[in-house]
Enzyme design. Structure first.
Site, PDB file in Angstrom:
ATOM      1  N   ASP A 189       0.812  -1.061  -0.042  1.00 60.51           N
ATOM      2  CA  ASP A 189       0.003  -0.126   0.348  1.00 60.51           C
ATOM      3  C   ASP A 189       0.826   1.832   0.401  1.00 60.51           C
ATOM      4  O   ASP A 189       1.603   1.910   0.911  1.00 60.51           O
ATOM      5  CB  ASP A 189      -0.559   0.081   1.302  1.00 60.51           C
ATOM      6  CG  ASP A 189      -1.743   1.299   1.387  1.00 60.51           C
ATOM      7  OD1 ASP A 189      -2.142   2.068   0.401  1.00 60.51           O
ATOM      8  OD2 ASP A 189      -2.396   0.804   2.601  1.00 60.51           O
ATOM      9  N   ASP A 210      -4.174   3.549   2.461  1.00 59.39           N
ATOM     10  CA  ASP A 210      -5.794   3.684   2.607  1.00 59.39           C
ATOM     11  C   ASP A 210      -5.885   2.249   3.188  1.00 59.39           C
ATOM     12  O   ASP A 210      -7.351   1.603   3.232  1.00 59.39           O
ATOM     13  CB  ASP A 210      -6.274   3.870   1.280  1.00 59.39           C
ATOM     14  CG  ASP A 210      -6.232   3.586   0.380  1.00 59.39           C
ATOM     15  OD1 ASP A 210      -5.246   1.948   0.072  1.00 59.39           O
ATOM     16  OD2 ASP A 210      -6.595   3.387  -0.259  1.00 59.39           O
ATOM     17  N   ASP A 262      -1.868  -1.207  -3.202  1.00 56.10           N
ATOM     18  CA  ASP A 262      -2.023  -0.288  -5.106  1.00 56.10           C
ATOM     19  C   ASP A 262      -1.356  -0.533  -5.866  1.00 56.10           C
ATOM     20  O   ASP A 262      -0.129  -1.393  -5.271  1.00 56.10           O
ATOM     21  CB  ASP A 262      -2.203   1.276  -4.548  1.00 56.10           C
ATOM     22  CG  ASP A 262      -2.112   1.503  -3.787  1.00 56.10           C
ATOM     23  OD1 ASP A 262      -0.328   1.597  -3.651  1.00 56.10           O
ATOM     24  OD2 ASP A 262      -1.908   2.747  -2.811  1.00 56.10           O
ATOM     25  N   ASP A 278      -5.878  -9.521 -15.545  1.00 56.15           N
ATOM     26  CA  ASP A 278      -6.591 -10.856 -15.088  1.00 56.15           C
ATOM     27  C   ASP A 278      -8.279 -10.165 -15.422  1.00 56.15           C
ATOM     28  O   ASP A 278      -8.388  -9.105 -15.838  1.00 56.15           O
ATOM     29  CB  ASP A 278      -6.989 -10.584 -13.650  1.00 56.15           C
ATOM     30  CG  ASP A 278      -7.477 -12.151 -13.086  1.00 56.15           C
ATOM     31  OD1 ASP A 278      -8.191 -12.527 -13.997  1.00 56.15           O
ATOM     32  OD2 ASP A 278      -7.392 -12.398 -12.598  1.00 56.15           O
ATOM     33  N   ASP A 296     -10.546 -15.379 -16.544  1.00 57.29           N
ATOM     34  CA  ASP A 296     -11.670 -16.049 -14.965  1.00 57.29           C
ATOM     35  C   ASP A 296     -12.240 -16.510 -15.743  1.00 57.29           C
ATOM     36  O   ASP A 296     -13.204 -16.599 -17.295  1.00 57.29           O
ATOM     37  CB  ASP A 296     -11.830 -14.698 -14.857  1.00 57.29           C
ATOM     38  CG  ASP A 296     -12.334 -15.050 -13.624  1.00 57.29           C
ATOM     39  OD1 ASP A 296     -11.303 -15.342 -12.342  1.00 57.29           O
ATOM     40  OD2 ASP A 296     -13.776 -14.754 -13.711  1.00 57.29           O
ATOM     41  N   GLU A 330      -8.099 -20.141 -16.517  1.00 59.79           N
ATOM     42  CA  GLU A 330      -8.312 -20.511 -15.277  1.00 59.79           C
ATOM     43  C   GLU A 330      -9.974 -20.973 -15.964  1.00 59.79           C
ATOM     44  O   GLU A 330     -10.824 -20.964 -15.967  1.00 59.79           O
ATOM     45  CB  GLU A 330      -9.107 -19.437 -14.034  1.00 59.79           C
ATOM     46  CG  GLU A 330      -9.992 -19.975 -12.512  1.00 59.79           C
ATOM     47  CD  GLU A 330     -10.746 -20.143 -12.145  1.00 59.79           C
ATOM     48  OE1 GLU A 330     -11.139 -20.063 -11.265  1.00 59.79           O
ATOM     49  OE2 GLU A 330     -11.687 -18.264 -12.459  1.00 59.79           O
ATOM     50  N   HIS A 355      -6.051 -17.192  -4.741  1.00 56.35           N
ATOM     51  CA  HIS A 355      -7.042 -15.766  -3.854  1.00 56.35           C
ATOM     52  C   HIS A 355      -8.240 -16.889  -3.456  1.00 56.35           C
ATOM     53  O   HIS A 355      -9.119 -16.186  -2.978  1.00 56.35           O
ATOM     54  CB  HIS A 355      -7.246 -14.820  -4.490  1.00 56.35           C
ATOM     55  CG  HIS A 355      -7.670 -15.212  -5.999  1.00 56.35           C
ATOM     56  ND1 HIS A 355      -7.057 -15.204  -6.885  1.00 56.35           N
ATOM     57  CD2 HIS A 355      -9.008 -14.833  -6.116  1.00 56.35           C
ATOM     58  CE1 HIS A 355      -7.852 -15.462  -8.076  1.00 56.35           C
ATOM     59  NE2 HIS A 355      -8.978 -14.962  -7.501  1.00 56.35           N
ATOM     60  N   ASP A 356      -8.191 -17.961  -4.225  1.00 57.17           N
ATOM     61  CA  ASP A 356     -10.000 -18.642  -3.835  1.00 57.17           C
ATOM     62  C   ASP A 356      -9.726 -19.537  -2.874  1.00 57.17           C
ATOM     63  O   ASP A 356     -10.869 -20.015  -2.834  1.00 57.17           O
ATOM     64  CB  ASP A 356     -10.730 -18.863  -5.263  1.00 57.17           C
ATOM     65  CG  ASP A 356     -10.779 -18.177  -6.067  1.00 57.17           C
ATOM     66  OD1 ASP A 356     -11.298 -16.917  -5.689  1.00 57.17           O
ATOM     67  OD2 ASP A 356     -10.403 -17.703  -7.112  1.00 57.17           O
TER      68      ASP A 356
HETATM   69  C1  NOJ Z   1     -12.907 -17.118 -10.260  1.00 54.57           C
HETATM   70  C2  NOJ Z   1     -12.283 -16.398  -9.411  1.00 54.57           C
HETATM   71  O1  NOJ Z   1     -10.448 -16.629  -9.347  1.00 54.57           O
HETATM   72  C3  NOJ Z   1     -12.421 -15.519  -8.257  1.00 54.57           C
HETATM   73  O2  NOJ Z   1     -11.885 -14.772  -7.241  1.00 54.57           O
HETATM   74  C4  NOJ Z   1     -14.245 -15.089  -8.598  1.00 54.57           C
HETATM   75  O3  NOJ Z   1     -14.801 -14.592  -7.530  1.00 54.57           O
HETATM   76  C5  NOJ Z   1     -14.838 -16.162 -10.047  1.00 54.57           C
HETATM   77  N1  NOJ Z   1     -14.123 -16.209 -10.969  1.00 54.57           N
HETATM   78  C6  NOJ Z   1     -16.012 -15.518 -10.647  1.00 54.57           C
HETATM   79  O4  NOJ Z   1     -14.688 -14.425 -10.836  1.00 54.57           O
END
Ligand code: NOJ
Length: 508
Positions: free
Chosen positions: A22, A26, A30, A99, A198, A254, A316-317
């Site tokens: 950052d 904030d 960024d 992305d 994505d 993905e 991140h998922d």
């Molecule tokens: C996959 C992404 O990695 C995820 O973070 C997102 O919520 C979904 N696709 C929807 O875009």
């Protein structure tokens, strides 16, 4: 060394921009923050950065709900900041991938505003509208809600495979396809090197196909089950756009199909995706025999096509892999050796090089509708209380930030961070690891071992996941390059690897 395309030879590092660095204080990371930390990434040996979405977004899904594909969200900075970041990366010989979210937009995108305004506007058919829900699909992140929502204004139902605020684009409409190609060109013209795409397997859909009730109960909504032929035509169209830029830009899709054979088809005949993620491997448990089978199965499907594998353990998922594998840093070290020595492009998720587990996020602070806050915790840079964050970060840190931070671990040559750096260096320096063949070695139930070869260079990797020392005959007499057991190991291996040790060794 043999010249292979950058997207095959490199290690890719995923930055989750909100949580990386950052600059403006904030509490949200960024683009200028990222620029200020490129020295670190270069020190680590990263050659390609993938940024999770930074486009304009109301952030219902933290950037995966895009309201303008051709602008930067103010929380991350400006287009000028992005231009600087691209230039900085290139000046350092690094590449930058963005992305791209082709399946859906935000409901705040001007396209959707127009589309929902009535049934006859020029964009009336840019989203998926029906008089009745066309199938029984459920959407993600909403606890079993339908993927169809009724829009009062238009008096029709629209499809959203994810949140109601993420309406699906209608790729059956050629104007949508062209408009989305233009969004790619916008960034390619600015110099970005490629895209992570994505849920790209969703851009083709067979709407008249209901999900089987059993599939719905598996906890995942419709998303994993879409796999229809028309998607491949669309991927060929996307590939043509990328290839028109000197053949030097790349895609990684993905493709959330937990099946290697289906996933492999998304590479086409060198005319669809350059790379595809392999989620079947990501979800495999920490078990030598199981991993050996997954790796062999993946290579078995990709090699005949001349398709290049990818390997990813965290993003991140999903809960971080150290956590999924039981929490021990030791196991995270063994996993790093595996990830960075397989044949294919490895993807690292920011913070895995520090051996992070997920943050414990108190209920009141949870923000993500998909419950993924824990793995998205801010990266700790320094040992002091602020950990390099000038303002209070948007999420709490993962455990032990006073020791598990970049500065402290950079100072400690025995840290997992140094292991990652050493592995990246080793990979860069050895064609066998970067591009060589992989042959599995049969070493019983507890050791994952393989030989990598390029020309006369032969490297053996052996990972003992068991609790007893074991002899790996292929290792005897080899010169040790890396051992997770550290400096105590002699330079020439005896062929015995300790319990919970991983070694990389060069054969004479
Ligand atoms: C996959 C992404 O990695 C995820 O973070 C997102 O919520 C979904 N696709 C929807 O875009």
């Amino acid at each position: 060394m043999e010249q292979v395309p950058w997207w095959q030879s490199a290690v890719v590092y995923q930055i989750y921009p909100r949580s990386f660095a950052d600059a403006d204080g904030d509490g949200v990371g960024d683009l200028q923050g990222i620029r200020s930390r490129l020295d670190y990434l270069q020190w680590l040996g990263v050659e390609v950065i993938w940024l999770s979405p930074v486009f304009r977004s109301p952030m219902a899904d933290f950037g995966y709900d895009v309201s303008d594909f051709c602008d930067i969200d103010p929380i991350f900075g400006t287009l000028a900041d992005m231009d600087e970041l691209i230039a900085d990366c290139h000046a350092r010989g690094m590449r930058l991938m963005l992305d791209w979210v082709p399946n859906h937009t935000s409901d705040q995108h001007p396209w959707f505003h127009e589309s929902r305004s009535n049934r006859t506007n020029p964009k009336a058919d840019w989203y998926v509208w029906r008089d009745e829900p066309a199938n029984n699909w459920l959407c993600s992140f909403t606890n079993g809600a339908s993927a169809w929502d009724f829009d009062e204004r238009r008096g029709q139902w629209y499809l959203h495979c994810f949140l109601p605020q993420q309406p699906d684009l209608n790729w059956d409409n050629p104007d949508v396809e062209l408009a989305m190609h233009d969004t790619l060109r916008f960034w390619l013209d600015r110099g970005v090197d490629g895209f992570r795409m994505d849920v790209v397997h969703l851009i083709g859909k067979q709407l008249d196909q209901d999900d089987a009730p059993g599939a719905i109960k598996r906890g995942y909504p419709h998303v994993p089950f879409n796999d229809v032929p028309v998607t491949h035509e669309r991927l060929r169209g996307i590939r043509k756009v990328l290839d028109s830029y000197n053949g030097d830009r790349a895609s990684v899709g993905e493709v959330y199909l937990l099946d290697e054979a289906k996933m492999a088809a998304y590479y086409g005949d060198h005319d669809e995706l350059h790379l595809s993620f392999n989620f079947s491997f990501l979800w495999a448990t920490w078990d030598a025999a199981g991993l050996r089978a997954k790796i062999s199965n993946t290579l078995g499907h990709l090699e005949p096509l001349g398709a290049w594998p990818t390997w990813v353990l965290s993003n991140h998922d999903v809960p971080r892999h150290r956590q999924r594998y039981g929490g021990s840093e030791h196991v995270a070290r063994l996993a790093a050796v595996m990830l960075l020595t397989l044949r294919g492009t490895p993807f690292l998720f920011q913070g895995e090089e520090l051996g992070l587990v997920d943050a414990v996020v108190p209920e009141a602070q949870r923000l993500d509708p998909g419950g993924r806050d824990g793995c998205r915790a801010p990266l700790p840079w320094t040992p002091d209380a602020a950990h390099g964050w000038p303002g209070t970060p948007w999420l709490p840190f993962a455990p032990e930030p006073d020791v598990r931070n970049v500065a402290s671990m950079q100072r400690d040559p025995a840290s997992i961070l140094h292991l990652y750096r050493d592995l990246l260096g080793l990979r860069r320096g050895h064609a066998a690891l970067q591009s060589g063949t992989l042959e599995m070695l049969e070493t019983g139930d507890h050791v994952l071992a393989y030989r990598r070869c390029a020309g006369s260079q032969r490297i053996v990797v052996a990972i003992n996941m068991g609790h007893e020392p074991l002899a790996v005959s292929a290792l005897a007499g080899a010169t040790l390059l890396i051992s997770t057991a550290g400096a105590t190991t002699p330079a020439t291996t005896t062929g015995i690897i300790a319990a919970q040790e991983a070694v990389v060794a060069l054969l004479a």
